[in-house]
Design a protein around this motif. Structure first.
Motif, PDB file in Angstrom:
ATOM      1  N   ASN A  63       0.687  -0.967   0.061  1.00 16.19           N
ATOM      2  CA  ASN A  63       0.035   0.059  -0.045  1.00 16.19           C
ATOM      3  C   ASN A  63       0.877   1.301   0.097  1.00 16.19           C
ATOM      4  O   ASN A  63       0.584   2.024   0.752  1.00 16.19           O
ATOM      5  CB  ASN A  63      -0.852  -0.160   1.288  1.00 16.19           C
ATOM      6  N   GLY A  64       2.041   1.118  -0.969  1.00 18.21           N
ATOM      7  CA  GLY A  64       2.879   2.275  -0.749  1.00 18.21           C
ATOM      8  C   GLY A  64       2.766   3.625  -1.025  1.00 18.21           C
ATOM      9  O   GLY A  64       3.097   4.266   0.085  1.00 18.21           O
ATOM     10  N   PRO A  65       2.136   4.131  -1.853  1.00 14.09           N
ATOM     11  CA  PRO A  65       1.627   5.418  -1.744  1.00 14.09           C
ATOM     12  C   PRO A  65       0.849   6.110  -0.694  1.00 14.09           C
ATOM     13  O   PRO A  65       1.172   7.055  -0.069  1.00 14.09           O
ATOM     14  CB  PRO A  65       0.576   5.647  -3.212  1.00 14.09           C
ATOM     15  N   ASN A  66      -0.204   5.022  -0.319  1.00 19.99           N
ATOM     16  CA  ASN A  66      -0.900   5.623   0.888  1.00 19.99           C
ATOM     17  C   ASN A  66      -0.075   5.601   2.207  1.00 19.99           C
ATOM     18  O   ASN A  66      -0.070   6.333   3.236  1.00 19.99           O
ATOM     19  CB  ASN A  66      -2.344   4.981   1.397  1.00 19.99           C
TER      20      ASN A  66
ATOM     21  N   GLN B 178       3.350   6.235   2.317  1.00 19.72           N
ATOM     22  CA  GLN B 178       4.133   7.361   1.967  1.00 19.72           C
ATOM     23  C   GLN B 178       3.234   8.568   2.502  1.00 19.72           C
ATOM     24  O   GLN B 178       4.148   9.370   3.272  1.00 19.72           O
ATOM     25  CB  GLN B 178       4.590   7.382   0.754  1.00 19.72           C
ATOM     26  N   ALA B 179       2.059   8.910   2.111  1.00 20.02           N
ATOM     27  CA  ALA B 179       1.357   9.870   2.507  1.00 20.02           C
ATOM     28  C   ALA B 179       1.206   9.867   4.086  1.00 20.02           C
ATOM     29  O   ALA B 179       1.375  10.823   4.858  1.00 20.02           O
ATOM     30  CB  ALA B 179       0.029   9.877   1.761  1.00 20.02           C
TER      31      ALA B 179
END
Length: 496
Positions: A472-475, A477-478
């Protein structure tokens, strides 16, 4: 009466004699594809309690972080090593999948399973209260978490993280809705409710007590809202005695045995001893709960282990350390989700903060007495204990901690009431490591010892699960950016 386990008794021969539809052979009668809502609710309750009770170092090390126990041989977790066993991921998965998802599935099925609208409404509110309780653990362990898009994998296979403060205030609002929605005149889950047997009045007290607890968490960051919610909860009716406690009672028979017994006795492990952090103040105060918390049968005296170093059980050149008593490792030992002692201490604090009227000393005495009685002591034991100047509310001294908290700093505003209440609440929280950890993070008391070989400073939060960064990389990172990083030293929004 509803049963926890769904039984399917099907005679293959009878079916074969009555029909020749061979497609029936594809039906697995022992593993049904669907389950009734009450069975999912029961299962979720047990899963949740198992997860927050177990001392398994792969998933729950709060008892070690709060320094009730320290490890005898393998000391990684006592030294705040969260990554070696991927503890954050296991804890995350257990609560999201084993608890929250089952409560959610129960809620989806209740409208179809229950024909009485009033009963269905009560059951929906109870399931939602349990979800609030579960999210309380998650949001105060990690910070920002998947919430609005959680447990909906078909629509949100990669859920976004919600702001922790926003989540927390929504949980408080949900709790209000649940309290207002419960109807004591209607039934509910009955025996499928493993906490209160479906008693709606007990659930109202539980929800109000949880509300008070959640409100006091934000007493420093938002005292106005905290005071409002505390008074609403008390007016709505909170716990008045140990008879109101939210207790999960294990049968003592596998697979319904207390997971402490499973991990220590059934597994024949001798991994833990009582710490000096807990033992020393209890000895100094002549605490009557000592015989229930630990035993000195091997050494003949009370000897606490040093946090984060080897505390070998069978080193004959030195006295044995005090191990955990049989009361704790009983397979039928109950697990406490919320109790009257905690609510009393929180009300003592609320008086000191001028949130409510009353006597802080009376609430403090009630908390101490309730805890002692809960652990098998008597009212006389409690009165004798409280009569000591070192315990009496007006004269109880501070400074009984075990050293520096091991953080990037300590709260210099610690006052007498924080020390008096903080220490007694810490002792009363025994075997409830998460609640003790949260109290320490909130009151900065009692002080925690610096472990022998710390992997990090005292952890204010868990790091996110390792697989979130990849799956769930992008979330992830956010969330990491919003939190100011993904480190145990980052304080949560309510910490001052």
């Amino acid at each position: 009466m509803k049963k926890i386990i769904l039984y399917s008794i099907v005679s293959v021969f009878a079916l074969a004699s009555c029909q020749k539809n061979m497609t029936n052979l594809n039906i697995d009668t022992k593993n049904p594809s669907t389950a009734p809502s009450y069975a999912l609710f029961s299962n979720a309750q047990k899963n949740l309690v198992d997860y927050i009770t177990t001392p398994n170092v792969n998933s729950n090390i709060f008892t070690l972080i709060a320094q009730y126990w320290t490890e005898a041989t393998y000391t990684d977790e006592s030294n705040y090593n969260l990554g070696n066993r991927n503890i954050p991921q296991n804890f995350w998965n257990n609560l999201y999948v084993g608890a929250l998802n089952n409560f959610q599935q129960a809620k989806l099925l209740i409208p179809n399973d229950v024909t009485d609208p009033a009963v269905a409404k009560n059951e929906l509110e109870m399931a939602d209260i349990m979800q609030v309780y579960t999210y309380y653990y998650l949001v105060n362990t990690f910070g920002n978490i998947p919430y609005s898009q959680a447990n909906n994998i078909n629509k949100y296979p990669f859920p976004a993280y919600d702001d922790a403060k926003t989540v927390y205030y929504d949980l408080l609002n949900r709790l209000d809705t649940c309290i207002n929605g419960l109807n004591p005149s209607a039934g509910s889950f009955g025996s499928a409710d493993l906490l209160y047997g479906g008693d709606v009045n007990s659930w109202i007290k539980f929800a109000n007590s949880l509300k008070l607890k959640m409100a006091m968490l934000i007493a420093d960051s938002d005292p106005t809202t905290a005071q409002k919610k505390v008074n609403e909860a008390i007016n709505g009716g909170v716990f008045q005695s140990n008879a109101d406690n939210a207790v999960f009672r294990y049968t003592g028979i596998t697979p319904n045995a207390n997971p402490v017994w499973v991990n220590l006795i059934q597994s024949n492990r001798k991994d833990y001893v009582i710490t000096k952090t807990l033992l020393n103040p209890m000895v100094a105060l002549n605490d009557p709960r000592r015989s229930a918390y630990y035993t000195n049968q091997y050494s003949g005296s009370d000897i606490g282990g040093t946090v984060g170093v080897t505390n070998t059980w069978n080193n004959y050149s030195n006295p044995y350390f005090s191990p955990i008593t049989g009361t704790i490792v009983d397979p039928a030992a109950p697990s406490i989700l919320l109790d009257y002692a905690e609510i009393s201490f929180l009300q003592a604090e609320a008086v000191e903060r001028n949130f409510i009227a009353g006597s802080a000393e009376t609430f403090y005495n009630n908390g101490v007495t309730a805890s002692i009685e809960e652990w098998g002591g008597s009212a006389t034991d409690a009165a004798t204990y409280l009569a000591q100047p070192s315990v009496a509310y007006a004269t109880a001294p501070g400074g009984l901690g075990a050293g520096a908290i091991g953080s990037t700093g300590t709260n210099t505003s610690t006052t007498h009431w924080k020390q008096a209440i903080g220490l007694q609440q810490y002792i009363a929280y025994y075997m409830r490591g998460f609640d003790a950890w949260t109290s320490i993070r909130r009151l900065y008391y009692p002080a925690m010892a610096v472990p022998g070989s710390p992997k990090s400073p005292f952890p204010w939060r868990y790091t996110y699960p390792a697989n979130e960064a990849t799956a769930n990389g992008p979330n992830y990172q956010a969330a990491k950016t919003a939190m100011g990083g993904d480190d145990v030293t980052i304080k949560l929004w309510w910490m001052q």
